[in-house]
Design a protein around this motif. Sequence first.
Motif, PDB file in Angstrom:
ATOM      1  N   MET A   1     -71.508 -19.444  35.844  1.00 44.11           N
ATOM      2  CA  MET A   1     -72.866 -19.236  35.192  1.00 44.11           C
ATOM      3  C   MET A   1     -73.423 -18.379  36.271  1.00 44.11           C
ATOM      4  N   LYS A   2     -73.147 -17.175  36.529  1.00 51.13           N
ATOM      5  CA  LYS A   2     -73.754 -16.469  37.606  1.00 51.13           C
ATOM      6  C   LYS A   2     -75.071 -15.635  37.259  1.00 51.13           C
ATOM      7  N   HIS A   3     -75.528 -15.480  35.981  1.00 55.63           N
ATOM      8  CA  HIS A   3     -76.606 -14.453  35.684  1.00 55.63           C
ATOM      9  C   HIS A   3     -77.663 -15.406  35.228  1.00 55.63           C
ATOM     10  N   VAL A   4     -77.909 -16.808  35.770  1.00 54.14           N
ATOM     11  CA  VAL A   4     -78.990 -17.746  35.485  1.00 54.14           C
ATOM     12  C   VAL A   4     -79.609 -18.047  36.483  1.00 54.14           C
ATOM     13  N   LEU A  26     -85.117  -7.805  37.621  1.00 53.39           N
ATOM     14  CA  LEU A  26     -83.630  -7.890  37.199  1.00 53.39           C
ATOM     15  C   LEU A  26     -83.379  -7.343  35.873  1.00 53.39           C
ATOM     16  N   GLY A  27     -84.114  -6.993  34.908  1.00 55.76           N
ATOM     17  CA  GLY A  27     -83.756  -6.739  33.568  1.00 55.76           C
ATOM     18  C   GLY A  27     -83.245  -7.818  32.756  1.00 55.76           C
ATOM     19  N   TYR A  28     -83.560  -9.129  33.564  1.00 58.53           N
ATOM     20  CA  TYR A  28     -83.292 -10.115  32.540  1.00 58.53           C
ATOM     21  C   TYR A  28     -84.336 -10.799  31.398  1.00 58.53           C
ATOM     22  N   SER A  29     -83.941 -11.675  30.631  1.00 58.15           N
ATOM     23  CA  SER A  29     -84.986 -12.249  29.659  1.00 58.15           C
ATOM     24  C   SER A  29     -85.397 -13.439  30.461  1.00 58.15           C
ATOM     25  N   TYR A  30     -86.603 -13.860  30.017  1.00 57.17           N
ATOM     26  CA  TYR A  30     -87.487 -15.079  30.532  1.00 57.17           C
ATOM     27  C   TYR A  30     -87.780 -16.001  29.665  1.00 57.17           C
ATOM     28  N   LEU A  31     -87.434 -17.302  30.072  1.00 56.22           N
ATOM     29  CA  LEU A  31     -87.896 -18.491  29.177  1.00 56.22           C
ATOM     30  C   LEU A  31     -88.726 -19.398  29.892  1.00 56.22           C
ATOM     31  N   ASP A  32     -89.925 -19.552  29.335  1.00 55.66           N
ATOM     32  CA  ASP A  32     -90.774 -20.570  29.886  1.00 55.66           C
ATOM     33  C   ASP A  32     -90.687 -21.885  29.146  1.00 55.66           C
ATOM     34  N   THR A  33     -90.048 -22.742  29.603  1.00 53.17           N
ATOM     35  CA  THR A  33     -89.757 -24.027  28.964  1.00 53.17           C
ATOM     36  C   THR A  33     -90.822 -25.047  28.586  1.00 53.17           C
ATOM     37  N   GLY A 117     -76.914 -16.023  29.085  1.00 55.04           N
ATOM     38  CA  GLY A 117     -76.899 -15.540  30.683  1.00 55.04           C
ATOM     39  C   GLY A 117     -78.081 -14.499  30.714  1.00 55.04           C
ATOM     40  N   ARG A 118     -77.905 -13.927  31.886  1.00 56.62           N
ATOM     41  CA  ARG A 118     -79.010 -13.000  32.241  1.00 56.62           C
ATOM     42  C   ARG A 118     -80.478 -13.282  31.951  1.00 56.62           C
ATOM     43  N   VAL A 119     -80.674 -14.227  32.399  1.00 58.16           N
ATOM     44  CA  VAL A 119     -82.029 -15.231  32.084  1.00 58.16           C
ATOM     45  C   VAL A 119     -82.720 -15.647  33.264  1.00 58.16           C
ATOM     46  N   GLU A 135     -75.781 -20.673  39.567  1.00 60.37           N
ATOM     47  CA  GLU A 135     -75.687 -20.958  41.124  1.00 60.37           C
ATOM     48  C   GLU A 135     -76.922 -20.268  41.831  1.00 60.37           C
ATOM     49  N   ASN A 136     -77.823 -20.233  41.070  1.00 63.55           N
ATOM     50  CA  ASN A 136     -79.180 -19.544  41.798  1.00 63.55           C
ATOM     51  C   ASN A 136     -80.432 -20.606  41.523  1.00 63.55           C
ATOM     52  N   LYS A 137     -80.458 -21.684  42.065  1.00 64.38           N
ATOM     53  CA  LYS A 137     -81.436 -22.651  41.408  1.00 64.38           C
ATOM     54  C   LYS A 137     -82.874 -22.788  42.748  1.00 64.38           C
ATOM     55  N   PHE A 138     -83.856 -22.449  42.184  1.00 62.09           N
ATOM     56  CA  PHE A 138     -85.085 -22.583  43.091  1.00 62.09           C
ATOM     57  C   PHE A 138     -85.974 -23.661  42.662  1.00 62.09           C
ATOM     58  N   TYR A 139     -86.781 -24.180  43.792  1.00 63.51           N
ATOM     59  CA  TYR A 139     -87.555 -25.281  43.393  1.00 63.51           C
ATOM     60  C   TYR A 139     -88.946 -24.674  44.323  1.00 63.51           C
TER      61      TYR A 139
END
Length: 214
Positions: A1-4, A26-33, A117-119, A135-139
């Motif tokens: 899952m490289k593009h999340v 990044l040209g990704y979509s965005y989800l505000d959960t 993906g791409r989000v 693979e890209n998690k931030f807090y």
Amino acid sequence: MKHVITIDGPSGSGKGTIAKLLARKLGYSYLDTGALYRAVAWQTDQHKIDIENEKALDDMLKKIHITFENEQILVDGQDISSEIRTAEISELSSRVSAKPSVRSALFDIQRKLCLQGRVVIEGRDTGTTICPESENKFYLDASVEERARRRFKELKINNPEMTMDKTIDDIRSRDLRDSSRESSPLRKTDDMIYVDSTGMEIDYVVTHIFDRLK
Ligand code: DC
């Protein structure tokens, strides 16, 4: 899952703004959960549903239809984007989000986007429960005072009676509830990069996160 990219953190940490800007870059979509939990809270408020009444909550969850359109959130076709940004809905959304039935009803919609993906997805459990394989998690964090200042600025537009002290109290009780509930609590795991945005400019935080992407 490289593009999340997942961004978790407490209220007012800036996740929403940062996630949106990062997605744009990044040209990704965005989800505000958080908006999904707010939409459920809004619906319970509209229909005067007692959230402790499991049967009534389940019936509502089976019927509610939540969609996103041009960064707006719609419930059964009605745009509720600004109505969900009140102090009352903030508090109610934190309470409904502790209900396992609510979390499982909202899981699929979040998981589906994550698998596409791409989000950039932000919330309280996106790196732990929704997209644990990312693979890209931030807090993202910030001091309580700074988070309250940011929230107060937004809240007083729709709530002129709101005060800074009340905002700090609300934030503290939400932090406690969101991180101590049994079902998918807010927590920082070892695979998340910790970013403290206290005193940082928004653009700096976006660049800081961007530079750390794998
Ligand atoms: O991020 P926010 O303040 O808009 O979120 C509103 C509430 O929704 C928050 O108090 C806790 C809940 N929430 C959650 O439990 N899990 C998420 N992934 C996002 C939000």
